[in-house]
Design an enzyme around this catalytic site. Structure first.
Site, short mmCIF file in Angstrom:
data_model
loop_
_atom_site.label_atom_id
_atom_site.label_comp_id
_atom_site.label_asym_id
_atom_site.label_seq_id
_atom_site.Cartn_x
_atom_site.Cartn_y
_atom_site.Cartn_z
N GLU A 89 0.82 -1.13 0.09
CA GLU A 89 -0.08 -0.03 -0.12
C GLU A 89 0.79 1.19 -0.02
O GLU A 89 1.93 1.16 0.74
CB GLU A 89 -0.88 0.07 1.14
CG GLU A 89 -1.89 -1.25 0.98
CD GLU A 89 -2.78 -1.30 2.59
OE1 GLU A 89 -4.26 -1.51 2.19
OE2 GLU A 89 -2.44 -1.20 3.45
N LEU A 215 9.47 6.78 18.54
CA LEU A 215 9.77 6.53 19.96
C LEU A 215 8.65 6.07 20.76
O LEU A 215 9.07 5.06 21.32
CB LEU A 215 10.39 8.09 20.58
CG LEU A 215 10.98 8.06 21.92
CD1 LEU A 215 12.15 7.26 21.79
CD2 LEU A 215 11.32 9.39 22.31
N CYS A 333 -1.35 6.57 10.29
CA CYS A 333 -0.27 6.13 10.84
C CYS A 333 -0.63 4.61 11.41
O CYS A 333 -1.72 4.55 12.31
CB CYS A 333 0.41 6.94 11.99
SG CYS A 333 1.56 6.53 12.83
#
Length: 348
Positions: A89, A215, A333
Site C-alpha cells: 500500500e 519513539l 499511521c
C-alpha cells in the site's frame, strides 16, 4: 530481467558504453522515464531503433499494478500488486500545495510493534529498489492528470526502512538526483523504529535527508512493551545515535510519539520526555493512535492530548500534533494492511 528503475544513471552509462553507445544516451533515457513518464522504450523517439529494441530486450520497465484506489478528502490509498502477486500500500496526501507520498519498503514488517497493523502481517519480503521507485511512478502518473508533481516523500509506509537498507538508500539517491525525481533532501523523510547501527551508517551516507524516530514512549519499560526491538536498542543508545545523525547532517531529528490512552499519555510521561529531549536538536510529532481492532488500546482523550502537548511546549520542546489524514480509509499511521488482507481474501 533487470528493471531499469533499479539503476542509477552512471550504471546505465556503463552498460551503454559496453554497447558502443555514447554516455549521454543515459541522460536521454532517464529524461523519458522520470520527466516524461514514458516506460516503453519504443516510444523514446530520440533514440535509434536499434537501441530502443536493445533496451526492450535487456530491461524490464514494469511498475506495480494498481488494484484499487480509495480516497478520503485529501488522502488517497493505492493498493498495488507486484510482479510476484504480493500486495503493498502507498499513500498520497495532498495538502497546502504539497503532494506527499508515503512509500512502503517491505511486504509486511518484521518489527512487530504492538499497536501497528502492518506488523500483524509479519515479514513477507523486502522490496527491490525498482518496487520502491515504482510506487512513485504510479502516483506521479496519477498527479499528471492534474498537472501536479510529487513534492515530498516519506518512508513511513509498510515495513522498516533500515531493515531493507541497500534498496532504500539506492531509492533515495534516485529520488534526490536531478536526473531522477529531483526532490531535495529536506523534502525526504525516513522513519525508523531505531536500528542503531544503521542510523550511524545512514549518517555517513551524506544524503542529509530528514530522520524520524518512532519513539512512542519515554522510558524503556513502557517502550519494550509495545516495541520488542527496544530490548536490543534501548532508548538511551537510540537517542545517542539520533543526535549523532543530527550533528553530522545539520538536521534536527523528529521523534514520533503515538499517544495511547492511559499507557503513554500521562503527565509524568510528558515530563519524562522533556527530560530526554530538552536542549537537543529535536522535534516531537504527537500522533493520536489510530484504532486497530486486534489491540486492546484506545486513543487518548483530546484533553489529555492537548495537556501532553502543552507540557512539552511550555518546557521549550518543539512539538506539533499530527492531524491523522486518511484514518477513515485506514491510511493513517499504523493502519497499512487492511486493503492488503482484503485483497488476499482474509478477514479484516
Amino acid at each position: 530481467m533487470n528493471n531499469i528503475l533499479s539503476f542509477e544513471i552512471n550504471e546505465i552509462r556503463n552498460i551503454l558504453q559496453g554497447w558502443g553507445e555514447p554516455s549521454y544516451r543515459a541522460d536521454q533515457i532517464f529524461d523519458w522515464i522520470y520527466k516524461k513518464l514514458v516506460l516503453n522504450p519504443l516510444d523514446m523517439t530520440n533514440l535509434s531503433k536499434t537501441l530502443r529494441q536493445k533496451l526492450l530486450e535487456y530491461f524490464s520497465f514494469q511498475i506495480p499494478k494498481v488494484v484499487r484506489i480509495t480516497g478520503d478528502g485529501n488522502t488517497k490509498k493505492y493498493l498495488l500488486e507486484l510482479e510476484d502477486g504480493e500486495n503493498i500500500e502507498t499513500v498520497l496526501i495532498s495538502h497546502k500545495n504539497r503532494n506527499t507520498v508515503c512509500v512502503s519498503v517491505q511486504v509486511g514488517c518484521p518489527i512487530g510493534c504492538k499497536f501497528c497493523a502492518t506488523g500483524l502481517i509479519g515479514l513477507k519480503r523486502n522490496l527491490e529498489t525498482h518496487e520502491i521507485i515504482g510506487q512513485l511512478m504510479v502516483i506521479q502518473e496519477d498527479l499528471e492528470k492534474k498537472e501536479e508533481k510529487i513534492s515530498n516523500v516519506v518512508y513511513m509506509g509498510m515495513g522498516e526502512p533500515l531493515a531493507n537498507y541497500d534498496n532504500v538508500i539506492k531509492s533515495i539517491r534516485i529520488i534526490k538526483e536531478e536526473w531522477g525525481f529531483n526532490i531535495g533532501s529536506k523534502h525526504i523523510t525516513l522513519s525508523t523504529i531505531g536500528i542503531i547501527p544503521k542510523i550511524y551508517q545512514l549518517a555517513e551516507e551524506n544524503l542529509k535527508i530528514r530522520l524520524a524516530i518512532s519513539l512512542h514512549a519515554s522510558n524503556n519499560e513502557l517502550r519494550s512493551k509495545i516495541i520488542p526491538i527496544n530490548k536490543e536498542y534501548p532508548i538511551e543508545e537510540l537517542l545517542e545515535s539520533a543526535f549523532y545523525y543530527a550533528e553530522k547532517t545539520g538536521r534536527r531529528v523528529t521523534f514520533e510519539y503515538v499517544l495511547i490512552k492511559n499507557f503513554n499519555d500521562r503527565r509524568e510521561d510528558a515530563k519524562e520526555l522533556v527530560r530526554l529531549l530538552k536542549g537537543k536538536p529535536a522535534h516531537v510529532n504527537l500522533i493520536p493512535w489510530n484504532k486497530v481492532r486486534e489491540y486492546p488500546w484506545e486513543t487518548s482523550d483530546l484533553k489529555d492530548i492537548f495537556r501532553f502537548k502543552e507540557i512539552l511546549a511550555n518546557s521549550g520542546i518543539n512539538v506539533t500534533l499530527r492531524i491523522s489524514y486518511g484514518s477513515k480509509i485506514k491510511a493513517g499511521c499504523g493502519q497499512l494492511r487492511a486493503l492488503y488482507l482484503k485483497n488476499k481474501g482474509e478477514t479484516i
